[in-house]
Design a protein around this motif. Sequence first.
Motif, PDB file in Angstrom:
ATOM      1  N   ARG A 169       0.836  -1.206   0.000  1.00 40.18           N
ATOM      2  CA  ARG A 169       0.000   0.000   0.000  1.00 40.18           C
ATOM      3  C   ARG A 169       0.871   1.257   0.000  1.00 40.18           C
ATOM      4  NH1 ARG A 169      -3.400   2.711  -1.696  1.00 40.18           N
ATOM      5  NH2 ARG A 169      -4.957   3.850  -0.515  1.00 40.18           N
ATOM      6  N   THR A 170       1.930   1.260   0.799  1.00 41.29           N
ATOM      7  CA  THR A 170       2.830   2.406   0.848  1.00 41.29           C
ATOM      8  C   THR A 170       3.517   2.616  -0.501  1.00 41.29           C
ATOM      9  OG1 THR A 170       3.213   2.156   3.229  1.00 41.29           O
ATOM     10  CG2 THR A 170       4.865   3.387   1.981  1.00 41.29           C
ATOM     11  N   GLU A 171       3.936   1.530  -1.134  1.00 40.14           N
ATOM     12  CA  GLU A 171       4.557   1.636  -2.462  1.00 40.14           C
ATOM     13  C   GLU A 171       3.611   2.294  -3.461  1.00 40.14           C
ATOM     14  OE1 GLU A 171       5.695  -2.288  -3.515  1.00 40.14           O
ATOM     15  OE2 GLU A 171       7.294  -2.421  -2.018  1.00 40.14           O
ATOM     16  N   GLU A 172       2.335   1.926  -3.402  1.00 41.30           N
ATOM     17  CA  GLU A 172       1.356   2.505  -4.316  1.00 41.30           C
ATOM     18  C   GLU A 172       1.122   3.982  -4.006  1.00 41.30           C
ATOM     19  OE1 GLU A 172      -1.405   3.375  -7.122  1.00 41.30           O
ATOM     20  OE2 GLU A 172       0.043   1.734  -7.036  1.00 41.30           O
ATOM     21  N   ARG A 173       1.088   4.328  -2.727  1.00 43.48           N
ATOM     22  CA  ARG A 173       0.904   5.727  -2.346  1.00 43.48           C
ATOM     23  C   ARG A 173       2.109   6.566  -2.769  1.00 43.48           C
ATOM     24  NH1 ARG A 173      -2.147   7.530   1.793  1.00 43.48           N
ATOM     25  NH2 ARG A 173      -0.339   8.125   3.067  1.00 43.48           N
ATOM     26  N   VAL A 174       3.310   5.999  -2.655  1.00 39.65           N
ATOM     27  CA  VAL A 174       4.504   6.693  -3.122  1.00 39.65           C
ATOM     28  C   VAL A 174       4.397   6.975  -4.613  1.00 39.65           C
ATOM     29  CG1 VAL A 174       6.968   6.395  -3.607  1.00 39.65           C
ATOM     30  CG2 VAL A 174       6.084   5.889  -1.330  1.00 39.65           C
ATOM     31  N   ARG A 175       4.006   5.965  -5.367  1.00 38.34           N
ATOM     32  CA  ARG A 175       3.883   6.137  -6.822  1.00 38.34           C
ATOM     33  C   ARG A 175       2.880   7.229  -7.150  1.00 38.34           C
ATOM     34  NH1 ARG A 175       0.657   5.932 -10.463  1.00 38.34           N
ATOM     35  NH2 ARG A 175      -0.990   5.224  -9.056  1.00 38.34           N
ATOM     36  N   ALA A 176       1.715   7.190  -6.498  1.00 38.55           N
ATOM     37  CA  ALA A 176       0.663   8.159  -6.792  1.00 38.55           C
ATOM     38  C   ALA A 176       1.079   9.576  -6.412  1.00 38.55           C
ATOM     39  CB  ALA A 176      -0.613   7.763  -6.054  1.00 38.55           C
ATOM     40  N   ALA A 177       1.685   9.727  -5.243  1.00 39.73           N
ATOM     41  CA  ALA A 177       2.104  11.054  -4.790  1.00 39.73           C
ATOM     42  C   ALA A 177       3.200  11.621  -5.694  1.00 39.73           C
ATOM     43  CB  ALA A 177       2.598  10.978  -3.349  1.00 39.73           C
ATOM     44  N   LYS A 178       4.139  10.778  -6.072  1.00 40.70           N
ATOM     45  CA  LYS A 178       5.237  11.212  -6.937  1.00 40.70           C
ATOM     46  C   LYS A 178       4.712  11.641  -8.304  1.00 40.70           C
ATOM     47  CE  LYS A 178       9.793   9.621  -8.467  1.00 40.70           C
ATOM     48  NZ  LYS A 178      10.749   8.477  -8.443  1.00 40.70           N
ATOM     49  N   THR A 179       3.769  10.892  -8.841  1.00 44.51           N
ATOM     50  CA  THR A 179       3.181  11.215 -10.140  1.00 44.51           C
ATOM     51  C   THR A 179       2.460  12.555 -10.096  1.00 44.51           C
ATOM     52  OG1 THR A 179       2.918   8.878 -10.720  1.00 44.51           O
ATOM     53  CG2 THR A 179       1.525  10.457 -11.890  1.00 44.51           C
ATOM     54  N   PHE A 180       1.665  12.770  -9.049  1.00 45.75           N
ATOM     55  CA  PHE A 180       0.899  14.016  -8.927  1.00 45.75           C
ATOM     56  C   PHE A 180       1.842  15.209  -8.764  1.00 45.75           C
ATOM     57  CE2 PHE A 180      -1.476  17.341  -6.885  1.00 45.75           C
ATOM     58  CZ  PHE A 180      -2.754  17.245  -7.402  1.00 45.75           C
ATOM     59  N   ALA A 181       2.825  15.093  -7.875  1.00 48.40           N
ATOM     60  CA  ALA A 181       3.752  16.205  -7.637  1.00 48.40           C
ATOM     61  C   ALA A 181       4.500  16.577  -8.904  1.00 48.40           C
ATOM     62  CB  ALA A 181       4.729  15.835  -6.524  1.00 48.40           C
ATOM     63  N   ASN A 182       4.893  15.584  -9.677  1.00 49.71           N
ATOM     64  CA  ASN A 182       5.611  15.841 -10.919  1.00 49.71           C
ATOM     65  C   ASN A 182       4.711  16.501 -11.957  1.00 49.71           C
ATOM     66  OD1 ASN A 182       7.945  15.425 -12.816  1.00 49.71           O
ATOM     67  ND2 ASN A 182       6.407  14.180 -13.854  1.00 49.71           N
ATOM     68  N   GLU A 183       3.465  16.010 -12.060  1.00 49.33           N
ATOM     69  CA  GLU A 183       2.564  16.550 -13.072  1.00 49.33           C
ATOM     70  C   GLU A 183       2.170  17.990 -12.786  1.00 49.33           C
ATOM     71  OE1 GLU A 183      -1.744  15.584 -15.230  1.00 49.33           O
ATOM     72  OE2 GLU A 183      -0.925  14.195 -13.736  1.00 49.33           O
ATOM     73  N   TYR A 184       1.916  18.300 -11.511  1.00 47.06           N
ATOM     74  CA  TYR A 184       1.409  19.632 -11.178  1.00 47.06           C
ATOM     75  C   TYR A 184       2.466  20.538 -10.549  1.00 47.06           C
ATOM     76  CZ  TYR A 184      -3.018  17.648 -12.480  1.00 47.06           C
ATOM     77  OH  TYR A 184      -4.037  17.055 -13.192  1.00 47.06           O
ATOM     78  N   ARG A 185       3.727  20.082 -10.523  1.00 46.83           N
ATOM     79  CA  ARG A 185       4.860  20.917 -10.126  1.00 46.83           C
ATOM     80  C   ARG A 185       4.683  21.519  -8.740  1.00 46.83           C
ATOM     81  NH1 ARG A 185       7.979  18.441 -12.737  1.00 46.83           N
ATOM     82  NH2 ARG A 185       9.558  20.061 -12.482  1.00 46.83           N
ATOM     83  N   CYS A 186       4.354  20.658  -7.796  1.00 47.98           N
ATOM     84  CA  CYS A 186       4.118  21.102  -6.424  1.00 47.98           C
ATOM     85  C   CYS A 186       4.789  20.116  -5.468  1.00 47.98           C
ATOM     86  CB  CYS A 186       2.620  21.167  -6.134  1.00 47.98           C
ATOM     87  SG  CYS A 186       1.791  19.544  -6.241  1.00 47.98           S
ATOM     88  N   ILE A 187       4.658  20.382  -4.181  1.00 48.39           N
ATOM     89  CA  ILE A 187       5.032  19.426  -3.147  1.00 48.39           C
ATOM     90  C   ILE A 187       3.736  18.861  -2.593  1.00 48.39           C
ATOM     91  CG2 ILE A 187       6.080  19.131  -0.868  1.00 48.39           C
ATOM     92  CD1 ILE A 187       7.982  21.454  -1.652  1.00 48.39           C
ATOM     93  N   LEU A 188       3.635  17.550  -2.539  1.00 52.51           N
ATOM     94  CA  LEU A 188       2.416  16.896  -2.083  1.00 52.51           C
ATOM     95  C   LEU A 188       2.680  16.131  -0.796  1.00 52.51           C
ATOM     96  CD1 LEU A 188      -0.599  16.195  -3.026  1.00 52.51           C
ATOM     97  CD2 LEU A 188       0.380  13.945  -3.508  1.00 52.51           C
ATOM     98  N   VAL A 189       1.872  16.402   0.212  1.00 51.52           N
ATOM     99  CA  VAL A 189       1.893  15.631   1.458  1.00 51.52           C
ATOM    100  C   VAL A 189       0.623  14.787   1.465  1.00 51.52           C
ATOM    101  CG1 VAL A 189       1.903  15.732   3.979  1.00 51.52           C
ATOM    102  CG2 VAL A 189       3.213  17.413   2.655  1.00 51.52           C
ATOM    103  N   LEU A 190       0.765  13.508   1.155  1.00 51.43           N
ATOM    104  CA  LEU A 190      -0.375  12.596   1.104  1.00 51.43           C
ATOM    105  C   LEU A 190      -0.515  11.950   2.476  1.00 51.43           C
ATOM    106  CD1 LEU A 190      -2.654  11.230  -0.400  1.00 51.43           C
ATOM    107  CD2 LEU A 190      -0.987   9.592  -1.332  1.00 51.43           C
ATOM    108  N   LYS A 191      -1.480  12.444   3.253  1.00 49.27           N
ATOM    109  CA  LYS A 191      -1.629  12.020   4.648  1.00 49.27           C
ATOM    110  C   LYS A 191      -2.222  10.622   4.750  1.00 49.27           C
ATOM    111  CE  LYS A 191      -4.005  15.800   5.553  1.00 49.27           C
ATOM    112  NZ  LYS A 191      -4.665  16.971   6.152  1.00 49.27           N
ATOM    113  N   GLY A 192      -1.942   9.987   5.879  1.00 52.30           N
ATOM    114  CA  GLY A 192      -2.431   8.636   6.119  1.00 52.30           C
ATOM    115  C   GLY A 192      -1.325   7.791   6.715  1.00 52.30           C
ATOM    116  N   PRO A 193      -1.513   6.469   6.779  1.00 53.91           N
ATOM    117  CA  PRO A 193      -0.441   5.600   7.275  1.00 53.91           C
ATOM    118  C   PRO A 193       0.823   5.796   6.435  1.00 53.91           C
ATOM    119  CG  PRO A 193      -2.499   4.385   7.012  1.00 53.91           C
ATOM    120  CD  PRO A 193      -2.703   5.718   6.358  1.00 53.91           C
TER     121      PRO A 193
END
Length: 313
Positions: A201-225
């Motif tokens: 689950r963490t690996e998938e969240r890393v992938r999703a957060a990294k993809t979003f931050a790269n696409e929208y040129r921001c820093i993303l804090v994806l909260k949760g476990p």
Amino acid sequence: MREKREQIQRFTKKEAAHTLPKRPWDGHKGTFGKVCIIGGSVGLTGAPVLAALGAARTGSGLVYVGVPREIYPITAAMCLEAMPFPLPDREGMISPEAFFKILERINACGGGLIGPGLGRSPELAVLIRRLLEQVKIPLVLDADALYAIRNHKEVLKTRQEKGRVTILTPHEGEFAYLGGKTDKTAKEENNNSEESLRNRRTEERVRAAKTFANEYRCILVLKGPDTITASSDGTVFVNTTGNNGMAKGGSGDLLSGMILSLLGQGVEPVEAAALAVWLHGYAGDLCREKLGEYGMLPRDMADQIPQAILSIL
């Protein structure tokens, strides 16, 4: 700042100690950062107060809190160390007429936070987007500010092109309406250990957060476990503190104020976010030891921030 670091790494106590900003012996209020929070509405009066408490407890020298005029007396009574100021309002929320007053105040600071308890309306969404276009300082967007930009995320790219930092702090529900995608199939599979499922689950969240931050040129804090902090340059931190007793309303407001505080103190933005997440989680762990996961509250976590910081000095 580190000369070199891995793109994906666990953010540990060692990292936290390395990142915490030093406080010079001759420092004054201005030395330790001036920050501004914009939020609050009728029915959501506690959110900006908790954010302000998080900022003050994490070391900010001066904390301003702009709220609708209707709730200003409540905010002023609850903020002893922060400095609330009233803003033009309409139906219990900040009105578009507040634009220039907010812009003047927030651009005079080293960091800004928009969103805690802000409320939702079409007019308010337009106001937030106008602010994102005009605010020059680093910004943290939380809660209803995320909702306001869900269909206008191009403003994040525009800010980055102008050299302006934007940090988003969504939980998974907010991440979903922002267009972020996480695959939860790992939770549904049988014959897997809890540790194995958590790692996947963490690996998938890393992938999703990294993809979003790269696409929208921001820093993303994806909260949760194992909260994920991802930057548009590919840097990703996986948090190592926290527990499910923190899953209560107000916890995210406290975190956003802590991120804001470290931004205002001059910490590199992605590290400011990751350090705040670590301290927030460790404060939660200290609360669990004292009060247990059922009864601990965000205000209890705020009281433990100083002890969390002391643990890495």
